[in-house]
Design a protein around this motif. Structure first.
Motif, PDB file in Angstrom:
ATOM      1  N   ARG A   1       0.856  -1.200   0.000  1.00  0.00           N
ATOM      2  CA  ARG A   1       0.000   0.000   0.000  1.00  0.00           C
ATOM      3  C   ARG A   1       0.887   1.242   0.000  1.00  0.00           C
ATOM      4  NH1 ARG A   1      -2.804   0.230   5.410  1.00  0.00           N
ATOM      5  NH2 ARG A   1      -0.777   1.033   6.052  1.00  0.00           N
TER       6      ARG A   1
ATOM      7  N   ARG B   1      -2.945   0.790  -4.006  1.00  0.00           N
ATOM      8  CA  ARG B   1      -2.630  -0.627  -3.802  1.00  0.00           C
ATOM      9  C   ARG B   1      -1.797  -1.116  -4.991  1.00  0.00           C
ATOM     10  NH1 ARG B   1      -3.753  -2.398   1.249  1.00  0.00           N
ATOM     11  NH2 ARG B   1      -5.709  -1.508   1.941  1.00  0.00           N
TER      12      ARG B   1
ATOM     13  N   SER C   1      -7.630   2.827  -4.001  1.00  0.00           N
ATOM     14  CA  SER C   1      -8.488   2.035  -3.133  1.00  0.00           C
ATOM     15  C   SER C   1      -9.004   2.950  -2.033  1.00  0.00           C
ATOM     16  CB  SER C   1      -7.689   0.874  -2.538  1.00  0.00           C
ATOM     17  OG  SER C   1      -8.474   0.145  -1.634  1.00  0.00           O
TER      18      SER C   1
END
Length: 117
Positions: free
Chosen positions: A36, A76, A91
Motif C-alpha cells: 500500500r 494498492r 483504493s
C-alpha cells in the motif's frame, strides 16, 4: 489504558495533545502494509470503554467511546508489474481518526437510546 484518575487539572503551561484532553481519549497505532502507499498509516483507537465525565473526569458507562472514521484514498500495488514497473490502483479505505462519546443502547439489539438520569 483508560486514564482512571481522570483528566489532569487545567494548566496553561502544560500543552497536552487534543487526543488526551478529550472526554473520549484515544491513542494511535501504526498500520503497516508493504503493498500500500503510503505503507505506514496512523490509526486511532479508543483508550476507554465509557467516557470521562463529571467534575473529576471519572469514567462513566452511561456513554461509550467509539471511533470516528474518515474515508481516505490509498494506492494498492498490483501483484504483477508491467514493463518493469509496478502498477497501482486507487483504493478507498475507512480510517479511524479519533474517538467520540455516544449514548449507550438500552440493551443489545434494541435501537432505542438510554438517557442519563
Amino acid at each position: 489504558t483508560c486514564p482512571a484518575s481522570g483528566r489532569p487539572a487545567p494548566d496553561t503551561k502544560s500543552r497536552l495533545p487534543v487526543n488526551l484532553l478529550s472526554i473520549s481519549p484515544w491513542a494511535y497505532r501504526i498500520s503497516h502494509d508493504p503493498s500500500r502507499y503510503p505503507r505506514y498509516i496512523p490509526e486511532a483507537y479508543c483508550l476507554c470503554q465509557g467516557c470521562l465525565s463529571g467534575p473529576r473526569g471519572q469514567e462513566s458507562m452511561l456513554y461509550r467511546s467509539t471511533p470516528v472514521y474518515m474515508p481516505a484514498v490509498v494506492l494498492r500495488r498490483a501483484p504483477s508489474c508491467a514493463g518493469g514497473r509496478y502498477a497501482y490502483a486507487e483504493s478507498y479505505v475507512s480510517l479511524a481518526v479519533g474517538c467520540t462519546c455516544v449514548p449507550q443502547l438500552d440493551r443489545p439489539g434494541n435501537d432505542t437510546w438510554s438517557r442519563p438520569a
